[in-house]
Design a protein around this motif. Structure first.
Motif, short mmCIF file in Angstrom:
data_model
loop_
_atom_site.label_atom_id
_atom_site.label_comp_id
_atom_site.label_asym_id
_atom_site.label_seq_id
_atom_site.Cartn_x
_atom_site.Cartn_y
_atom_site.Cartn_z
N LEU A 133 20.15 0.32 -4.81
CA LEU A 133 19.27 1.49 -4.43
C LEU A 133 17.84 1.56 -4.51
CD1 LEU A 133 21.85 4.49 -5.53
CD2 LEU A 133 21.46 3.60 -3.09
N GLU A 134 17.53 0.25 -4.99
CA GLU A 134 16.22 -0.31 -5.24
C GLU A 134 15.53 0.82 -6.20
OE1 GLU A 134 14.86 -2.59 -1.34
OE2 GLU A 134 15.76 -0.38 -1.19
N GLN A 135 15.98 1.30 -7.44
CA GLN A 135 15.48 2.01 -8.31
C GLN A 135 14.44 1.58 -9.33
OE1 GLN A 135 16.48 5.62 -8.07
NE2 GLN A 135 16.78 4.80 -6.12
N ALA A 136 14.67 0.31 -9.54
CA ALA A 136 14.01 -0.23 -10.65
C ALA A 136 12.70 -1.35 -10.20
CB ALA A 136 14.64 -1.24 -11.67
N ASN A 137 11.37 -1.06 -10.41
CA ASN A 137 10.51 -2.05 -9.98
C ASN A 137 10.33 -3.12 -10.87
OD1 ASN A 137 7.94 -3.38 -9.01
ND2 ASN A 137 6.79 -1.69 -9.06
N ILE A 138 10.59 -4.49 -10.37
CA ILE A 138 10.66 -5.40 -11.43
C ILE A 138 9.34 -6.34 -11.07
CG2 ILE A 138 13.15 -5.37 -11.63
CD1 ILE A 138 13.23 -7.88 -9.78
N ILE A 139 8.52 -6.02 -10.77
CA ILE A 139 7.17 -6.92 -10.48
C ILE A 139 6.76 -7.59 -11.55
CG2 ILE A 139 5.39 -5.09 -10.28
CD1 ILE A 139 4.81 -6.59 -7.55
N GLY B 166 -0.61 -1.73 -8.45
CA GLY B 166 0.01 -0.44 -7.73
C GLY B 166 0.37 -0.67 -6.41
N ALA B 167 -0.41 -1.58 -5.64
CA ALA B 167 -0.30 -1.86 -4.22
C ALA B 167 1.16 -2.58 -3.80
CB ALA B 167 -1.45 -2.57 -3.66
N PHE B 168 1.87 -3.17 -5.04
CA PHE B 168 3.04 -4.04 -4.59
C PHE B 168 4.47 -3.30 -5.51
CE2 PHE B 168 -0.41 -6.80 -3.48
CZ PHE B 168 -0.08 -7.24 -2.34
N ALA B 169 5.49 -3.42 -5.06
CA ALA B 169 6.63 -3.34 -6.00
C ALA B 169 7.71 -4.24 -5.32
CB ALA B 169 7.03 -1.83 -5.61
N LEU B 170 8.47 -4.49 -6.30
CA LEU B 170 9.32 -5.85 -6.18
C LEU B 170 10.82 -5.10 -6.52
CD1 LEU B 170 10.30 -8.58 -5.42
CD2 LEU B 170 9.80 -9.42 -7.92
N VAL C 229 7.45 -4.65 -1.26
CA VAL C 229 6.79 -3.73 -0.62
C VAL C 229 5.23 -3.56 -0.82
CG1 VAL C 229 6.64 -1.12 -0.14
CG2 VAL C 229 8.80 -2.13 -0.66
N PHE C 230 4.49 -3.26 0.20
CA PHE C 230 2.91 -3.31 0.09
C PHE C 230 2.53 -2.03 0.56
CE2 PHE C 230 -0.96 -3.97 2.31
CZ PHE C 230 -1.96 -4.12 1.32
N ALA C 231 1.82 -1.23 0.03
CA ALA C 231 1.49 0.00 0.47
C ALA C 231 -0.14 0.25 -0.08
CB ALA C 231 2.14 1.16 0.32
N SER C 232 -1.12 0.26 0.70
CA SER C 232 -2.53 0.59 0.00
C SER C 232 -3.17 1.46 1.07
CB SER C 232 -3.16 -0.81 -0.15
OG SER C 232 -3.45 -1.51 1.14
N GLY C 233 -2.77 1.73 2.07
CA GLY C 233 -3.52 2.68 3.26
C GLY C 233 -3.37 2.12 4.46
N PRO C 234 -4.00 2.77 5.44
CA PRO C 234 -3.50 2.78 6.85
C PRO C 234 -3.94 1.25 7.38
CG PRO C 234 -5.62 3.70 6.74
CD PRO C 234 -4.94 3.64 5.40
N LEU C 235 -2.76 0.79 8.22
CA LEU C 235 -2.93 -0.47 8.79
C LEU C 235 -4.05 -0.75 9.56
CD1 LEU C 235 1.03 -1.35 9.01
CD2 LEU C 235 -0.64 -1.95 7.22
N LEU D 197 8.29 -14.88 -8.31
CA LEU D 197 8.85 -14.66 -7.09
C LEU D 197 8.05 -13.60 -6.05
CD1 LEU D 197 11.26 -14.50 -5.45
CD2 LEU D 197 12.21 -12.50 -6.63
N ALA D 198 7.45 -12.58 -6.99
CA ALA D 198 6.52 -11.36 -6.07
C ALA D 198 5.37 -12.13 -5.47
CB ALA D 198 5.97 -10.56 -6.97
N ALA D 199 4.65 -13.37 -6.10
CA ALA D 199 3.71 -14.00 -5.64
C ALA D 199 4.21 -14.82 -4.43
CB ALA D 199 3.18 -14.87 -6.57
#
Length: 504
Positions: free
Chosen positions: A454-460, A442-446, A419-425, A466-468
């Protein structure tokens, strides 16, 4: 093959008993009828066939047993309008309209699935429950009849109208009528989660009655953030360019203000009770779907019809801090059913479960293939008919790409989600940020969805390689999009309201 209608149930009671010796009605020549049923807000892991905790889907469970089901199916967005736009056009949301939820529409120059089916000689009918799937957003294009029920209404309202349309158009001989393409829709799984009659409280033991005040009104559950209820939280409303008054999705971002002390911490059993009430809406939707399918059989249409069950999104149900779907882009909000059944599918498909990653853009080429035609140019998906028949050029789609209404982007593989989230597209720097921002900034989560559903643990930080790789795939997809500039212009009044709300 014997009629399938003997399996449709209402709250566990058989609706129609069909004896094994009953003759099958004659088949109509030519391509099959196609019915697409969108159960708005249906989250797969709250269904029986998806391993849910309550017996909420007896009819869909029966359908899955005689159909092909794709457990790794995803919507293209976490919101009704954007997801249905992809379902109707076979393109990604950012290719259909501007990346601004308040101005996003399907404009008249977009070629929709209904328009294609009209050209192929199909009668087309849509029976929807208004809301964000209404004609005002451009989704009526190509339908001979576009019925809009009550806003945020139920399949209880749309199913009878749909069956009436079928009865009127077939006359006395279903084998002589032209084929039909139908889109059927209802908001039974949407908030509020309080349902009447037999659906009021079918699940859960000794429910905490105080939670009823949170689910009987439309927006109270939106004031629960990370399990804390904020009764005085302001949920701003604003205007969409279509003229519809809507809940401002940015209210979720503003709600996550640190330091609030006016909240009430809800007990785990209260949150479970809210989820049980969501499941009651799933049961309601399942019942009305069963009634519709029984109606198809009763009119002699079942054996000539392919039925596709889909959804546009799920509901988070507080698994990532929110109850609704627009704030996060996870499996809870984007993993949806994709079931292909009906009397007209090949016997080889029946009772099968496929591992492919599929998504909303696959609907258009799949339906056109069922109609014995080809998909329009520019469609992003692939025909699941070809996949199932072993004739697809690319059998396995490795990734699904998704767009969130709050500026999120996500890539979902068979086992992981980035997941990537950093502001409006709409920010012109989005492509650069997506490509160059540090993965641990902080902009990415894996998430490892296979081990952590349930995607509770961010393993980035544990899986940077793999994230890259997934970031590179997401960045390449985003850079290659044919972005649309289509948007409905705002009226001066709407523009002023948005400016007053701090948008410009």
């Amino acid at each position: 093959m014997n009629s399938f209608a003997s399996r449709w149930t209402v709250l566990g009671a058989t609706m129609l008993a069909v004896t094994a010796c009953e003759p099958e009605p004659p088949r109509r020549a030519g391509p099959p009828n196609v019915v697409v049923i969108s159960v708005d807000g249906l989250r797969v892991d709250r269904t029986g066939f998806g391993g849910g905790p309550n017996p909420s889907t007896p009819n869909l469970d029966a359908l899955v047993a005689d159909s092909v089901w794709f457990p790794r199916a995803f919507s293209q967005s976490n919101e009704s309008l954007l997801s249905h736009a992809s379902l109707f056009t076979g393109r990604y949301p950012l290719e259909i309209s501007v990346p601004d939820y308040l101005r996003f529409t399907v404009e008249p120059d977009a070629l929709t699935l209904a328009e294609v089916m009209q050209q192929l000689g199909y009668d087309t009918g849509a029976f929807i429950s208004e809301g964000h799937v209404g004609a005002g957003f451009g989704l009526a294009q190509g339908f001979d009849l576009f019925f809009e029920g009550d806003r945020w209404g139920s399949l209880q309202e749309t199913v009878p109208v749909a069956l009436t349309w079928l009865e009127q158009r077939i006359g006395t001989d279903a084998t002589q009528a032209p084929p039909f393409f139908m889109f059927l829709h209802g908001y039974d799984c949407h908030r509020s989660y309080m349902h009447g009659g037999p659906f009021h409280e079918p699940f859960g033991d000794n429910p905490p009655r105080k939670s009823h005040r949170l689910i009987r009104t439309f927006n109270s559950t939106e004031k629960i953030i990370d399990g804390v209820y904020y009764p005085d939280l302001e949920l701003d409303r604003t205007w969409h360019a279509s003229g519809m008054r809507i809940l401002d999705p940015h209210a979720y971002s503003r709600a996550m203000v640190q330091g609030r002390t006016d909240g009430v911490h809800l007990k785990p059993e209260t949150l479970d009770h809210i989820r049980d009430h969501y499941d009651s809406g799933v049961l309601a939707a399942d019942t009305y779907v069963g009634l519709f399918l029984e109606g198809l059989d009763h009119m002699g249409l079942w054996q000539d019809t392919v039925v596709i069950i889909i959804s546009d999104h799920g509901e988070d149900l507080q698994h990532h801090g929110f109850t609704n779907h627009r704030a996060v882009i996870q499996d809870s909000t984007t993993r949806v059913p994709m079931i292909i059944g009906g009397g007209a599918i090949p016997d080889a498909w029946r009772g099968t479960v496929r591992d492919e990653v599929v998504d909303a853009v696959d609907l258009v080429p799949t339906v056109t293939a069922l109609a014995e035609a080809v998909a329009p140019a520019g469609v992003r998906g692939r025909s699941l008919v070809a996949v199932l028949n072993g004739t697809a050029d690319v059998v396995t789609k490795d990734l699904s790409f998704q767009t969130g209404v709050l500026g999120q982007l996500s890539v979902r593989s068979a086992t992981h989600r980035l997941v990537f989230a950093s502001g409006p597209l709409s920010d012109p720097n989005t492509a650069t940020t997506l490509r160059e921002a540090p993965l641990d900034g902080g902009a990415f989560a894996l998430y490892h969805t296979a081990e952590d559903p349930l995607e509770q643990a961010n393993i980035i930080t544990r899986e940077p390689k793999l994230a890259a790789e997934l970031r590179d795939q997401l960045s390449a997809w985003y850079a290659a999009l044919e972005r649309s500039s289509d948007a409905r212009p705002l009226t001066p009044e709407q523009r002023k309201l948005l400016q007053d709300g701090g948008y410009w």
